[in-house]
Design a protein around this motif. Structure first.
Motif, PDB file in Angstrom:
ATOM      1  N   TYR A 291      78.405   7.808 -56.037  1.00 43.37           N
ATOM      2  CA  TYR A 291      77.965   7.953 -54.659  1.00 43.37           C
ATOM      3  C   TYR A 291      78.005   9.428 -54.475  1.00 43.37           C
ATOM      4  O   TYR A 291      77.136  10.051 -53.651  1.00 43.37           O
ATOM      5  N   GLU A 292      78.915   9.999 -54.770  1.00 51.94           N
ATOM      6  CA  GLU A 292      79.364  11.335 -54.243  1.00 51.94           C
ATOM      7  C   GLU A 292      78.201  12.236 -54.678  1.00 51.94           C
ATOM      8  O   GLU A 292      77.543  13.236 -54.005  1.00 51.94           O
ATOM      9  N   LYS A 293      77.814  12.362 -55.896  1.00 53.56           N
ATOM     10  CA  LYS A 293      76.637  13.135 -56.626  1.00 53.56           C
ATOM     11  C   LYS A 293      75.381  12.761 -55.757  1.00 53.56           C
ATOM     12  O   LYS A 293      74.581  13.861 -55.617  1.00 53.56           O
ATOM     13  N   GLU A 298      70.844  14.533 -51.823  1.00 48.42           N
ATOM     14  CA  GLU A 298      70.346  14.121 -50.784  1.00 48.42           C
ATOM     15  C   GLU A 298      70.256  15.208 -49.491  1.00 48.42           C
ATOM     16  O   GLU A 298      69.153  15.603 -49.004  1.00 48.42           O
ATOM     17  N   ASN A 299      71.183  15.923 -49.313  1.00 45.82           N
ATOM     18  CA  ASN A 299      71.486  16.838 -48.520  1.00 45.82           C
ATOM     19  C   ASN A 299      70.676  18.102 -48.829  1.00 45.82           C
ATOM     20  O   ASN A 299      69.851  18.595 -47.939  1.00 45.82           O
ATOM     21  N   ARG A 669      68.122   7.610 -51.739  1.00 46.56           N
ATOM     22  CA  ARG A 669      68.929   6.848 -50.874  1.00 46.56           C
ATOM     23  C   ARG A 669      69.055   5.535 -51.331  1.00 46.56           C
ATOM     24  O   ARG A 669      69.950   4.793 -51.187  1.00 46.56           O
ATOM     25  N   ARG A 670      67.932   4.973 -52.005  1.00 46.92           N
ATOM     26  CA  ARG A 670      68.048   3.463 -52.680  1.00 46.92           C
ATOM     27  C   ARG A 670      69.334   3.287 -53.397  1.00 46.92           C
ATOM     28  O   ARG A 670      69.944   2.308 -53.568  1.00 46.92           O
ATOM     29  N   THR A 671      69.431   4.429 -54.509  1.00 46.17           N
ATOM     30  CA  THR A 671      70.579   4.459 -55.269  1.00 46.17           C
ATOM     31  C   THR A 671      71.869   4.481 -54.785  1.00 46.17           C
ATOM     32  O   THR A 671      72.839   3.661 -55.182  1.00 46.17           O
ATOM     33  N   MET A 672      72.165   5.343 -53.679  1.00 49.14           N
ATOM     34  CA  MET A 672      73.396   5.343 -52.908  1.00 49.14           C
ATOM     35  C   MET A 672      73.714   4.265 -52.483  1.00 49.14           C
ATOM     36  O   MET A 672      74.794   3.558 -52.485  1.00 49.14           O
ATOM     37  N   LEU A 674      73.227   1.175 -53.497  1.00 49.04           N
ATOM     38  CA  LEU A 674      74.042   0.357 -54.502  1.00 49.04           C
ATOM     39  C   LEU A 674      75.465   0.432 -54.816  1.00 49.04           C
ATOM     40  O   LEU A 674      76.370  -0.367 -55.157  1.00 49.04           O
ATOM     41  N   ASN A 675      76.108   1.644 -54.570  1.00 50.20           N
ATOM     42  CA  ASN A 675      77.064   2.138 -55.018  1.00 50.20           C
ATOM     43  C   ASN A 675      78.071   2.251 -53.844  1.00 50.20           C
ATOM     44  O   ASN A 675      79.154   2.865 -53.791  1.00 50.20           O
ATOM     45  N   LYS A 676      77.604   1.951 -52.681  1.00 55.22           N
ATOM     46  CA  LYS A 676      78.543   2.288 -51.592  1.00 55.22           C
ATOM     47  C   LYS A 676      79.568   1.652 -51.421  1.00 55.22           C
ATOM     48  O   LYS A 676      80.817   2.010 -50.862  1.00 55.22           O
ATOM     49  N   ALA A 677      79.671   0.294 -51.630  1.00 55.59           N
ATOM     50  CA  ALA A 677      81.001  -0.616 -51.642  1.00 55.59           C
ATOM     51  C   ALA A 677      82.091  -0.075 -52.230  1.00 55.59           C
ATOM     52  O   ALA A 677      83.236  -0.166 -51.964  1.00 55.59           O
ATOM     53  N   GLY A 678      81.852   0.333 -53.894  1.00 53.58           N
ATOM     54  CA  GLY A 678      83.081   0.827 -54.589  1.00 53.58           C
ATOM     55  C   GLY A 678      83.362   2.222 -54.224  1.00 53.58           C
ATOM     56  O   GLY A 678      84.560   2.327 -54.095  1.00 53.58           O
TER      57      GLY A 678
END
Lengths: 940, 405
Positions: A291-293, A298-299, A669-672, A674-678
């Motif tokens: 998620y951090e990557k 995106e920035n 954004r779509r990929t992010m 998916l990993n937001k909860a973890g």
């Protein structure tokens, strides 16, 4: 001192008066009512505070409200002082040294003057009695009864002051001393009565000392007992304090144990939670990293998108700018075209003005030339006039001279001839001879008349004695006369004959009495006739000279007319020639003026054109400048526009990349998502998991603390039990009761001691006071002794003052007598001495070789009295008045002419030693002797 | 020389060391007896200018800060153009050297009208600064000039009011950094008008660092043991019979020392000769060396009837080179004449009677104290002030009686 000036305003008869005085003798001369004495009064009032004949208010001039006196005087210190006194409805009294006000108010001014002039005592009295001698009182002071004289002179010499001191203040002083003596003796009696208590006080003091010693011993015993009780009680108190201390320590340790067990429980709980958090974190680590990557990616993409959007905005702005520039360029181009047109117009106008100017300059030059010619013609006329004027004046002078000669000729013709005058002279001489004879006759007649009168007078004088037979020459009987009978009748007849003769003579004299005056008239006529003859002779000799001169003048006259005619150019009368010249000048002047006006008008036109040309040049230069600026602006705008267009093209290339960037951002954004909860789980528990080791360590330390505290509590309990066994509470209470009782006794004894001490102190104070009283008594005794001496001395002083006064008077009298005697001898020319005894009786003693007789003052003649009085007064003033200034008011009253003159001649000697003297008189016998004479007229 | 005193600082302005020269009684323009065209008169007229020039040149050569003249710069209040021009010439040297000149009027040059004062003219034309009291609205004011932090006051010549003026100015002085200039000196003013008593001057002692006087032509420092009031004397002889020290003072405020310097003046030789009846003084010239240009004074004393031809002796001395000779004859055996007695005033007679009275002496009262005591008695009796009379008589008797053992 001496007075230098005086100013009066509304004082007595003076409305306004100003006068100055000199050193030496000053005379104020005037008739009665002229205000002489008022001047003296004014000096006395202003400087000495006295000398008025009546009240001060009465000295204000009639119908005026206030009077003013100003006197300037020179003191011995060389400085001039001015005194100003105002009185009436306003009052003021001031003394100035230069511009400095040194005293104000009557008392202060008089006091200062006393110091400045070196006067003693009451100076108003000194002025009235010593400095001034008022009219009719100069001799009066030495007349009167002895008592009156003593009273007066004692005051003058201030002898009565010594007596007064003796009988007044000194007597009061002695009386005060005696009163003080009595008062002191009474005080001493009172003090003695107080001293009687002394023994009693001493005894009381001894008793108190004994009591005090006893009480102190008892106090010491009680103090020892108290000390013992207290030391035992202190020991028991310490044990009690130890018990209390152990108890409080035990309580503290129990509280500490409770806290430590509570901490242990908390730490165990926290440890369990941290274990669970670590497990969760391990599970979510991977999702978190991914998620951090994606976030970073995106920035980056967003940043680039924003930059491209910015470029799009900039492009549209540049497009707008380019449009504006193009519009501006169009406007400036139009403006440039207008300026060119205007410049063309200006050049055309410039050429036209230049041509006009050249034309005007040509005209002006021609006009100036013409003007020059006119000026020359005018100057020629003027010079003609000048030449004409010179010749004309010569002509007039010549004419006048000719006329004068003709008048002279006429006068010579009208004079009497010399022969006629000689005839007249002859007649006058004959008349004079005749009159001289008549004058001689008159003289003889007068002589005869005188002789007859003398004879008649002699006869009449001797008529009486001759009738008695006494010779008028020898003044004794004469036999020749006695023998004659009827001598008286004979004499009468002779007298009668003489009288008839006299009458005849008078008749003859009357006939010829006016011949002397007639003779004088004839002599005058003769003198005039001789003069006329002389004149006539002169005129005759002049006749030929006149004729010659006249002929010369006529020739000159003709020549001058010809010259005038040639100058004027017109052969006419001289007046007409003059008019012709004037007319020429006027015409030339008019023409010149007209020509000058024309020149100046052309010059004005040229000037006007010059200014117009200048304006055109300025306008042209301005337009050139503006044109250059406009061209520059157009070029600059064109360059700008080109630059902007190239920038626009570059921006368009970049903006083509924008859609691609948008796509990539969406995918990330779509990929992010998916990993937001973890990612979130990881973040939530990571911190807690990190504290696991720390919580474990805290649990261990809490457990140890609990163990230690328990051990400490056990120890304290043991110590407390052993102390309780050692403390005896009953004994403690007993000691406390004993202590209280002993304390009470001690305090009572102590109070008793203090009371005795106070009584003792009071007795000591009493004794000290009594010692002071003894001292005071001694002091008063000394004072009484001193007072006794003072009284004796004061009485002696009283006697001495009386003696001193008398001796001083004698000294004054002696000095005055000697000086007055010297002056009197000098003035009178006689070797008499003035004597003035202790009764102030004046007498004059003749010298021994003339018998040494003494004449009293009342036996002197009036003149002698005044002279002696003046000598004495002058001596008094010189000796008694430090001011060396004297005033005499009408000193010549009662003096005959001889004495007055004698006095006048003696003035300098009498008053020579004084700085200044003022004599007020209506008698001008002193005028020659005075340094200054002031003449006053009676007031209106 | 007095020990240096502690110098107090004026908080309002900063003090600096000040060295000034003080001279007085210069009498420029004086002409002695005789015709103005006589050599003696002309020479003596020059002598006064020479004396003044010497002092001015000294001041310039020694870099003095200020120059004080305490009165009688001129001999008369009216002066001739030559005197004025030469004075201006001399004073201009001080001006060029930037030495401030402060002056006051004396009795000789004091004008009765301020518009006719030549000293005022020199002040207006900036040759000197003239100090004098002025009349204020209610009282007399004393303007001052400040030099290096010291205030200089000038009282001029107050005449018989000198003591009052000194008292007035003393009452307004604060601190000690003051200098007072006044044309007076301690003495008896019945002898010379315008002198003041020592008590009157002592009022100034604690209030001034220097007080400059004049009027007397002989040098004097008062009081002798620790002076604060200085009279330098005249620079030249005003009366040729004056024979005391003359010169000028130089004062340094830092050291508080006043140094006296002799003036440069005409040489004066004075001789005293005793003669008897037969003496003719014919060998006077042989026995005495006469100096060229000196003023020679001879006092001939003797008893009996001796004759001295004063005029002849004076001419003889002048022929030997003296500028001028004066011969005075004194007869030592002559009694006081009637003229002398006649010249006594009432005051003198009174004093004579009192001081020669044996009755007063018997009670132990004598001298000036007795005269003063009687004066006070008279004064208070006249004024009617018994209280003051009593105090005065009491003090007088106390002094006679002394302490009772």
């Amino acid at each position: 001192m001496r007075i230098t000036s005086i100013d009066l305003e509304n004082f007595r008869s003076h409305s306004r008066y100003s006068g100055t005085f000199e050193k030496g003798i000053n005379l104020i001369l005037g008739r009665n009512g002229s205000g002489k004495s008022s001047i003296i009064e004014a000096i006395g009032l202003a400087l000495f505070g006295g000398g008025l004949r009546d009240r001060q208010e009465d000295a204000v001039r009639w119908n005026e409200r206030r009077a003013r006196i100003k006197v300037a005087f020179l003191a011995d210190d060389g400085l001039e002082y001015v005194v100003e006194k105002v009185f009436g409805n306003a009052s003021n009294h001031e003394l100035y040294q230069g511009e400095l006000l040194v005293a104000r108010g009557r008392e202060n001014v008089i006091e200062k003057i006393r110091t400045i002039c070196g006067l003693q005592g009451d100076i108003s009295r000194t002025f009235e009695n010593v400095i001034v001698a008022f009219q009719n009182k100069i001799a009066d002071q030495f007349l009167g009864s002895p008592a009156v004289r003593r009273d007066y002179f004692n005051r003058v010499f201030q002898v009565d002051l010594y007596r007064k001191i003796s009988t007044d203040f000194m007597r009061s002083y002695v009386s005060d001393l005696r009163n003080e003596d009595e008062f002191l003796r009474r005080e001493i009696a009172i003090l003695d009565s107080q001293l009687e208590r002394k023994e009693e006080v001493k005894e009381r003091m001894a008793q108190l000392l004994k009591d005090l010693s006893l009480t102190k011993k008892e106090l010491d015993t009680l103090r020892d007992t108290l000390t013992k009780i207290r030391s035992e009680k202190t020991g028991l108190e310490e044990v009690s304090r130890e018990l209390a201390s152990r108890k409080s320590s035990l309580e503290r340790e129990l509280v500490s144990l409770k806290d430590a067990s509570g901490n242990l429980k908390n730490n165990l709980k926290q440890r369990e939670r941290a274990k669970r958090a670590k497990e969760i974190v391990d599970e979510s680590r991977e999702a978190h990293d991914l998620y951090e990557k994606l976030l970073k990616e995106e920035n980056i993409l967003n940043t680039e998108k924003r930059r491209l959007e910015g470029l799009a905005e900039e492009s549209s702005r540049i497009g707008r700018k380019i449009s504006e520039f193009e519009i501006e360029i169009t406007r400036l181009t139009e403006s440039l075209s207008n300026k060119n047109n205007r410049l063309r117009e200006i050049n055309e106008r410039f050429e036209a003005q230049k041509m006009e100017r050249s034309g005007l300059i040509g005209e002006k030059e021609a006009a100036e030339l013409e003007s020059g010619k006119k000026r020359m013609a005018y100057e020629l006329s003027v010079s003609k006039k000048k030449a004409f004027k010179v010749i004309y004046e010569q002509y007039r002078e010549n004419e006048r001279r000719i006329n004068a000669l003709e008048d002279l000729w006429a006068s010579v013709q009208n004079l009497e001839s010399v022969e006629e005058l000689n005839l007249t002279l002859q007649k006058i001489d004959e008349e004079i001879e005749k009159t001289n004879q008549e004058v001689r006759i008159l003289e003889k007649l007068n002589e005869a008349k005188t002789t007859k009168s003398a004879q008649k007078k002699a006869l009449k004088e001797y008529e009486g004695s001759l009738a008695k037979g006494i010779c008028p020459l020898l003044n004794e009987r004469c036999r020749n006369i006695e023998n004659r009978e009827d001598y008286g009748g004979y004499i009468a007849e002779l007298i009668k004959g003489l009288e008839e003769g006299e009458r005849e003579l008078l008749k003859e004299i009357k006939k010829v009495e006016d011949t002397p005056s007639r003779l004088n008239e004839l002599l005058g006529e003769k003198t005039l006739t001789l003069k006329a003859i002389e004149e006539r002779a002169k005129k005759e000799s002049e006749k030929s000279r006149i004729e010659e001169e006249k002929s010369k003048l006529m020739k000159t006259h003709k020549k001058l007319i010809l010259e005038l005619s040639s100058i004027s150019g017109v052969p006419a009368e001289v007046e007409q020639m003059s008019e012709e010249i004037e007319r020429e000048i006027r015409e030339a002047s008019t023409e010149l003026e007209l020509q000058n006006k024309q020149v100046s008008s052309l010059a004005d036109q040229i000037k006007r054109i010059d200014s117009q040309i200048e304006e055109l040049i300025i306008g042209r230069n301005i337009l050139d400048e503006e044109k250059k600026e406009t061209e520059k602006a157009i070029a600059s705008l064109r360059t700008e526009t080109a630059n902007l267009r190239s920038s626009l093209e570059e921006y368009a290339k970049e903006l083509d990349k924008l859609p691609e960037f948008n796509t990539r951002i969406e995918e990330t954004r779509r990929t992010m998502a998916l990993n937001k909860a973890g990612y979130e789980n990881y973040n939530r528990f990571a911190t807690l998991a990190g504290y696991l080791e720390e919580y474990a360590s805290l649990c261990q330390s809490s457990l140890e603390k609990c163990r230690n505290t328990s051990l400490s509590i056990s120890k304290i309990r043991k110590e407390y039990s052993s102390l309780q066994r050692a403390f005896d509470s009953e004994r403690f209470e007993q000691l406390r009761i004993e202590e209280k009782a002993v304390e009470e006794k001690y305090n009572l004894k102590r109070d008793e001691t203090v009371s005795i001490g106070r009584d003792l102190l009071s007795a000591k104070t009493d004794l000290k006071n009594l010692a002071d009283i003894e001292k005071q008594k001694k002091t008063r005794q000394k004072t009484i002794e001193k007072i006794g001496k003072k009284v004796k001395l004061a009485e002696k002083i009283r006697e001495n003052l009386n003696l001193t006064g008398e001796r001083i008077t004698a000294g004054f009298r002696d000095a005055i007598e000697r000086k007055a005697t010297l002056d009197y001898m000098r003035i009178s020319g006689m070797e008499e001495t003035i004597r003035w005894n202790e009764d102030y009786e004046v007498s004059v003693k003749a010298p021994e070789y003339e018998g040494g007789s003494i004449r009293s003052f009342s036996n002197l003649s009036g003149g002698e009295q005044v002279l002696v009085s003046l000598c004495l007064r002058a001596a008094m003033t010189g000796i008694l008045s430090g001011a060396r200034f004297a005033v005499f008011d009408e000193p010549t009253s009662n003096l005959d002419k001889e004495r007055k003159e004698l006095l006048a001649h003696s003035l300098r000697e009498l008053f020579g030693e004084l700085d200044q003297s003022i004599i007020v008189t209506h008698d001008d016998v002193f005028s020659e002797m005075a340094q200054k004479v002031i003449r006053l007229e009676p007031a209106e | 020389m007095p020990a240096a005193r502690h110098q107090s600082w004026n908080s309002e302005s900063e003090l600096a060391d000040l060295r000034f020269l003080h001279c007085s009684d210069i009498h420029l323009g004086r002409r002695p007896i005789g015709s103005p065209n006589s050599p003696y008169s002309y020479t003596r007229y020059e002598d006064y200018f020479d004396a003044f020039e010497f002092v001015v040149d000294w001041a310039v050569a020694h870099n003095i800060d200020a120059f004080f003249i305490t009165g009688d710069l001129f001999d008369k209040r009216e002066i001739n153009p030559d005197t004025l021009a030469r004075t201006q010439n001399i004073l201009s040297r001080l001006k060029e050297s930037e030495i401030r000149v402060l002056a006051i009027e004396g009795n000789h040059d004091k004008s009765f009208n301020v518009n006719e004062s030549w000293l005022r003219f020199l002040h207006e034309t900036a040759y000197l600064e003239l100090l004098s009291p002025v009349q204020g609205d209610n009282d007399i004011l004393f303007p001052y000039v400040e030099i290096s932090g010291f205030k200089v006051y000038g009282l001029g010549y107050p005449g018989f009011l000198a003591e009052e003026m000194i008292s007035k100015v003393a009452s307004i002085l604060s601190g000690r950094n003051n200098i007072v200039l006044v044309h007076t000196a301690p003495g008896n003013d019945s002898f010379i008008p315008g002198l003041v008593t020592p008590e009157a001057l002592n009022i100034l002692r604690s209030k001034v660092i220097y007080a400059g006087g004049g009027h007397l032509h002989s040098q004097l420092a008062f009081p002798a043991d620790d002076p604060f009031f200085f009279v330098p004397g005249s620079l030249e002889y005003w009366d040729v019979w004056e024979n005391d020290r003359k010169g000028f003072y130089v004062f340094d405020t830092e050291k508080e020392s006043a140094d006296f310097h002799d003036s440069h003046r005409r040489e004066r030789q004075e001789f005293s000769v005793q003669v008897d009846e037969n003496e003719r003084l014919s060998d006077f010239i042989e026995n005495h060396e006469i100096h060229q240009g000196a003023i020679v004074l001879v006092t001939v004393s003797g008893r009996g009837d001796f004759n001295v031809d004063q005029g002849s002796l004076e001419r003889e001395i002048e022929s030997c080179g003296a500028l001028k000779a004066f011969v005075k004859v004194r007869r030592t055996d002559r009694e006081i004449t009637l003229d002398d007695y006649r010249s006594m005033s009432a005051r003198d007679i009174e004093r004579e009677v009192i001081m020669s009275s044996k009755e007063w002496k018997e009670i132990g009262a004598k001298g000036e104290e007795l005269v003063a005591a009687i004066d006070k008695m008279k004064h208070f009796q006249e004024e009617g002030r018994y209280d003051l009379f009593k105090d005065s008589v009491d003090s007088f008797l106390e002094r006679i009686i002394g302490d009772v053992p």
